[in-house]
Design a protein around this motif. Sequence first.
Motif, PDB file in Angstrom:
ATOM      1  N   ALA A 200       0.828  -1.208   0.000  1.00 58.26           N
ATOM      2  CA  ALA A 200       0.000   0.000   0.000  1.00 58.26           C
ATOM      3  C   ALA A 200       0.863   1.259   0.000  1.00 58.26           C
ATOM      4  CB  ALA A 200      -0.923  -0.003   1.217  1.00 58.26           C
ATOM      5  N   ARG A 201       2.005   1.192   0.685  1.00 57.93           N
ATOM      6  CA  ARG A 201       2.889   2.356   0.784  1.00 57.93           C
ATOM      7  C   ARG A 201       3.709   2.566  -0.484  1.00 57.93           C
ATOM      8  NH1 ARG A 201       7.151   1.013   4.855  1.00 57.93           N
ATOM      9  NH2 ARG A 201       8.223   0.211   3.007  1.00 57.93           N
ATOM     10  N   ASP A 202       4.295   1.478  -1.011  1.00 58.48           N
ATOM     11  CA  ASP A 202       5.265   1.603  -2.101  1.00 58.48           C
ATOM     12  C   ASP A 202       4.733   1.177  -3.467  1.00 58.48           C
ATOM     13  OD1 ASP A 202       7.042   2.342  -0.099  1.00 58.48           O
ATOM     14  OD2 ASP A 202       7.751   0.285   0.188  1.00 58.48           O
ATOM     15  N   GLY A 203       3.694   0.353  -3.481  1.00 58.42           N
ATOM     16  CA  GLY A 203       3.182  -0.156  -4.744  1.00 58.42           C
ATOM     17  C   GLY A 203       4.135  -1.096  -5.446  1.00 58.42           C
ATOM     18  N   ASP A 204       5.078  -1.678  -4.699  1.00 62.80           N
ATOM     19  CA  ASP A 204       6.092  -2.557  -5.301  1.00 62.80           C
ATOM     20  C   ASP A 204       5.607  -4.007  -5.277  1.00 62.80           C
ATOM     21  OD1 ASP A 204       8.319  -3.890  -6.191  1.00 62.80           O
ATOM     22  OD2 ASP A 204       9.713  -3.025  -4.729  1.00 62.80           O
ATOM     23  N   PRO A 205       5.406  -4.629  -6.446  1.00 62.39           N
ATOM     24  CA  PRO A 205       4.944  -6.017  -6.481  1.00 62.39           C
ATOM     25  C   PRO A 205       5.878  -6.989  -5.763  1.00 62.39           C
ATOM     26  CG  PRO A 205       4.805  -4.997  -8.653  1.00 62.39           C
ATOM     27  CD  PRO A 205       5.577  -4.058  -7.793  1.00 62.39           C
ATOM     28  N   PHE A 206       7.141  -6.600  -5.587  1.00 64.93           N
ATOM     29  CA  PHE A 206       8.109  -7.459  -4.901  1.00 64.93           C
ATOM     30  C   PHE A 206       7.624  -7.807  -3.497  1.00 64.93           C
ATOM     31  CE2 PHE A 206      12.221  -7.865  -2.499  1.00 64.93           C
ATOM     32  CZ  PHE A 206      12.636  -9.056  -3.093  1.00 64.93           C
ATOM     33  N   ALA A 207       6.997  -6.866  -2.803  1.00 64.79           N
ATOM     34  CA  ALA A 207       6.506  -7.109  -1.445  1.00 64.79           C
ATOM     35  C   ALA A 207       5.442  -8.197  -1.433  1.00 64.79           C
ATOM     36  CB  ALA A 207       5.944  -5.816  -0.851  1.00 64.79           C
ATOM     37  N   VAL A 208       4.590  -8.208  -2.439  1.00 63.58           N
ATOM     38  CA  VAL A 208       3.545  -9.229  -2.552  1.00 63.58           C
ATOM     39  C   VAL A 208       4.169 -10.583  -2.915  1.00 63.58           C
ATOM     40  CG1 VAL A 208       1.457  -9.916  -3.793  1.00 63.58           C
ATOM     41  CG2 VAL A 208       1.853  -7.497  -3.226  1.00 63.58           C
ATOM     42  N   TRP A 209       5.065 -10.569  -3.870  1.00 62.98           N
ATOM     43  CA  TRP A 209       5.719 -11.793  -4.331  1.00 62.98           C
ATOM     44  C   TRP A 209       6.428 -12.506  -3.171  1.00 62.98           C
ATOM     45  CZ3 TRP A 209      10.548 -11.633  -8.013  1.00 62.98           C
ATOM     46  CH2 TRP A 209      10.882 -12.935  -8.415  1.00 62.98           C
ATOM     47  N   VAL A 210       7.204 -11.770  -2.403  1.00 64.46           N
ATOM     48  CA  VAL A 210       7.922 -12.381  -1.278  1.00 64.46           C
ATOM     49  C   VAL A 210       6.940 -13.017  -0.305  1.00 64.46           C
ATOM     50  CG1 VAL A 210       9.395 -11.920   0.722  1.00 64.46           C
ATOM     51  CG2 VAL A 210       9.907 -10.838  -1.478  1.00 64.46           C
ATOM     52  N   SER A 211       5.859 -12.315   0.002  1.00 64.47           N
ATOM     53  CA  SER A 211       4.897 -12.858   0.964  1.00 64.47           C
ATOM     54  C   SER A 211       4.250 -14.137   0.448  1.00 64.47           C
ATOM     55  CB  SER A 211       3.820 -11.817   1.289  1.00 64.47           C
ATOM     56  OG  SER A 211       2.936 -11.613   0.203  1.00 64.47           O
ATOM     57  N   GLU A 212       3.914 -14.175  -0.819  1.00 63.97           N
ATOM     58  CA  GLU A 212       3.251 -15.358  -1.356  1.00 63.97           C
ATOM     59  C   GLU A 212       4.193 -16.571  -1.381  1.00 63.97           C
ATOM     60  OE1 GLU A 212       0.166 -15.856  -1.808  1.00 63.97           O
ATOM     61  OE2 GLU A 212      -0.359 -13.781  -1.363  1.00 63.97           O
ATOM     62  N   ILE A 213       5.464 -16.351  -1.654  1.00 64.30           N
ATOM     63  CA  ILE A 213       6.418 -17.454  -1.614  1.00 64.30           C
ATOM     64  C   ILE A 213       6.587 -17.940  -0.178  1.00 64.30           C
ATOM     65  CG2 ILE A 213       8.823 -18.114  -1.999  1.00 64.30           C
ATOM     66  CD1 ILE A 213       7.181 -17.799  -4.576  1.00 64.30           C
ATOM     67  N   MET A 214       6.711 -17.027   0.768  1.00 63.58           N
ATOM     68  CA  MET A 214       6.918 -17.411   2.166  1.00 63.58           C
ATOM     69  C   MET A 214       5.718 -18.140   2.756  1.00 63.58           C
ATOM     70  SD  MET A 214       9.088 -14.448   4.068  1.00 63.58           S
ATOM     71  CE  MET A 214      10.850 -14.286   3.721  1.00 63.58           C
ATOM     72  N   LEU A 215       4.512 -17.758   2.340  1.00 63.09           N
ATOM     73  CA  LEU A 215       3.305 -18.323   2.933  1.00 63.09           C
ATOM     74  C   LEU A 215       2.947 -19.695   2.383  1.00 63.09           C
ATOM     75  CD1 LEU A 215       1.222 -15.030   3.082  1.00 63.09           C
ATOM     76  CD2 LEU A 215       1.907 -16.414   5.059  1.00 63.09           C
ATOM     77  N   GLN A 216       3.705 -20.182   1.424  1.00 57.28           N
ATOM     78  CA  GLN A 216       3.464 -21.535   0.917  1.00 57.28           C
ATOM     79  C   GLN A 216       3.785 -22.557   2.011  1.00 57.28           C
ATOM     80  OE1 GLN A 216       5.863 -21.982  -2.613  1.00 57.28           O
ATOM     81  NE2 GLN A 216       4.807 -20.364  -3.717  1.00 57.28           N
ATOM     82  N   GLN A 217       2.795 -23.294   2.458  1.00 60.26           N
ATOM     83  CA  GLN A 217       2.944 -24.363   3.462  1.00 60.26           C
ATOM     84  C   GLN A 217       3.619 -23.866   4.744  1.00 60.26           C
ATOM     85  OE1 GLN A 217       3.952 -28.351   1.855  1.00 60.26           O
ATOM     86  NE2 GLN A 217       4.270 -27.325  -0.102  1.00 60.26           N
ATOM     87  N   THR A 218       3.438 -22.586   5.050  1.00 58.43           N
ATOM     88  CA  THR A 218       4.056 -21.993   6.233  1.00 58.43           C
ATOM     89  C   THR A 218       3.052 -21.069   6.895  1.00 58.43           C
ATOM     90  OG1 THR A 218       6.173 -22.011   5.048  1.00 58.43           O
ATOM     91  CG2 THR A 218       6.084 -20.772   7.091  1.00 58.43           C
ATOM     92  N   THR A 219       2.949 -21.114   8.231  1.00 53.00           N
ATOM     93  CA  THR A 219       1.967 -20.301   8.953  1.00 53.00           C
ATOM     94  C   THR A 219       2.360 -18.829   8.952  1.00 53.00           C
ATOM     95  OG1 THR A 219       3.077 -20.550  11.094  1.00 53.00           O
ATOM     96  CG2 THR A 219       1.455 -22.252  10.476  1.00 53.00           C
ATOM     97  N   ILE A 220       1.357 -17.982   9.097  1.00 55.44           N
ATOM     98  CA  ILE A 220       1.610 -16.544   9.157  1.00 55.44           C
ATOM     99  C   ILE A 220       2.511 -16.212  10.343  1.00 55.44           C
ATOM    100  CG2 ILE A 220       0.527 -14.307   9.609  1.00 55.44           C
ATOM    101  CD1 ILE A 220      -1.793 -15.170   7.858  1.00 55.44           C
ATOM    102  N   GLY A 221       2.303 -16.881  11.473  1.00 59.69           N
ATOM    103  CA  GLY A 221       3.130 -16.625  12.647  1.00 59.69           C
ATOM    104  C   GLY A 221       4.603 -16.873  12.407  1.00 59.69           C
ATOM    105  N   ALA A 222       4.912 -17.929  11.633  1.00 63.85           N
ATOM    106  CA  ALA A 222       6.309 -18.227  11.315  1.00 63.85           C
ATOM    107  C   ALA A 222       6.865 -17.252  10.287  1.00 63.85           C
ATOM    108  CB  ALA A 222       6.438 -19.661  10.805  1.00 63.85           C
ATOM    109  N   VAL A 223       5.999 -16.766   9.403  1.00 62.68           N
ATOM    110  CA  VAL A 223       6.457 -15.891   8.316  1.00 62.68           C
ATOM    111  C   VAL A 223       6.764 -14.477   8.802  1.00 62.68           C
ATOM    112  CG1 VAL A 223       5.649 -14.697   6.226  1.00 62.68           C
ATOM    113  CG2 VAL A 223       5.408 -17.182   6.428  1.00 62.68           C
ATOM    114  N   LEU A 224       6.016 -13.975   9.763  1.00 64.87           N
ATOM    115  CA  LEU A 224       6.129 -12.558  10.139  1.00 64.87           C
ATOM    116  C   LEU A 224       7.560 -12.104  10.433  1.00 64.87           C
ATOM    117  CD1 LEU A 224       2.896 -12.068  12.261  1.00 64.87           C
ATOM    118  CD2 LEU A 224       3.437 -10.974  10.082  1.00 64.87           C
ATOM    119  N   PRO A 225       8.307 -12.759  11.343  1.00 70.57           N
ATOM    120  CA  PRO A 225       9.679 -12.270  11.593  1.00 70.57           C
ATOM    121  C   PRO A 225      10.596 -12.472  10.397  1.00 70.57           C
ATOM    122  CG  PRO A 225       9.263 -14.311  12.797  1.00 70.57           C
ATOM    123  CD  PRO A 225       7.952 -13.866  12.244  1.00 70.57           C
ATOM    124  N   ALA A 226      10.390 -13.568   9.666  1.00 72.77           N
ATOM    125  CA  ALA A 226      11.244 -13.838   8.510  1.00 72.77           C
ATOM    126  C   ALA A 226      10.979 -12.839   7.386  1.00 72.77           C
ATOM    127  CB  ALA A 226      11.015 -15.264   8.012  1.00 72.77           C
TER     128      ALA A 226
END
Length: 376
Positions: A41-67
């Motif tokens: 929302a701040r930067d409009g950079d698709p990279f931020a979305v891409w990283v999150s979607e890769i990290m969230l594959q078979q991984t809980t949100i709680g584990a992803v947040l610090p990483a």
Amino acid sequence: MYKTAADLLKPWGSRYTEFAGELTSWYRQNRKDWPWRSRFARDGDPFAVWVSEIMLQQTTIGAVLPAYNRFMDTFPSVHHLALATEDAVREACRGLGYYRRFRMMHEAAQVLTKNLEVGEPVNWPRDFVSWKHLPGIGDYTAAAISSIAFGYPKAVVDGNVERVFSRLFNLAIVPDMKWKKIFQAAGDQLVPSEAPGPSDFNQGLMELGQSVCIKGRPRCGLCPVSSYCAAFAAGTQSEVPLTKPKMTFEDVRVHLFIQEKRDRIGLLQRSSNARFLKGTWSFPSAIETDDGALLWETPQINLNGAREIGLVKHGITKHRIEVVVSLLDSAMDVAGMKWFTMDEVESKLVSNMDRKAFHLFQRRRLTTPLEAFFDV
């Protein structure tokens, strides 16, 4: 029994457009403020979305947040990721498992930035099909990134969405690939055609499954679309979908050998042919066979004087792993071994299995001098 998406949606008539509107309105008022959402929302950079979607594959949100925050601080743009070493990428995503996804993301970043100077605009893929041309991007990830970052009208179907759809249409099924295809087609008809509709619809549907239409006893009193739900109307919302058969696990015994020299720890890289965690830094590591032999995942070392200090448990996909942690009474250099300080070891070990072994070692060392482990 329903056979097609049209069969599922037929009872709704023209109400499916109202469904999308009610769902997206609820999402806009109740969405969680995850860091990937605020960054985009701040930067409009698709990279931020891409990283999150890769990290969230078979991984809980709680584990992803610090990483996620650590990864984005290390690689604030796709250019930074493309220029990184493989070791640096592993360190940034340590503890998340499934490291192949990050290796493929690294390759895709290099494809996207080929022949570009750092800071030059990236010609991002904007639709579902174009994203699938990149390494490591399948149907789910392509749909998620193209819809969330670019407003492309493609539904995202994950386990949460499968559960929501099973209840919406009161399907006493175990969702499988056949049903996934039907749900995908239904979702593609339901998703709005213009931005920001696709983004809010998909994130709303996934968030509904995460927080309201949960496993077991769904929170139907909080559901914005319960009036559309056939399972709610029939009182079967806690019964569908059917539970998947329990996963069967293979038991594996892994040995990790810790060497200490002048307050430094020796690490080796697992081979590219290792059964688990290919290419990652580890203590000398081997898998025990049924007859007690050791199959080395790292270069082999001499085990004279090895003393077991404890066991840790770990799981990787369909494997239950018992890890035998041992100390060696002499520090031996072998080809490829590097010696790291205690703080460096903590960052070099990207696997939680190795980190558990290291933390066991640290606890033992707090109470027992090194030489005491080898007293006869």
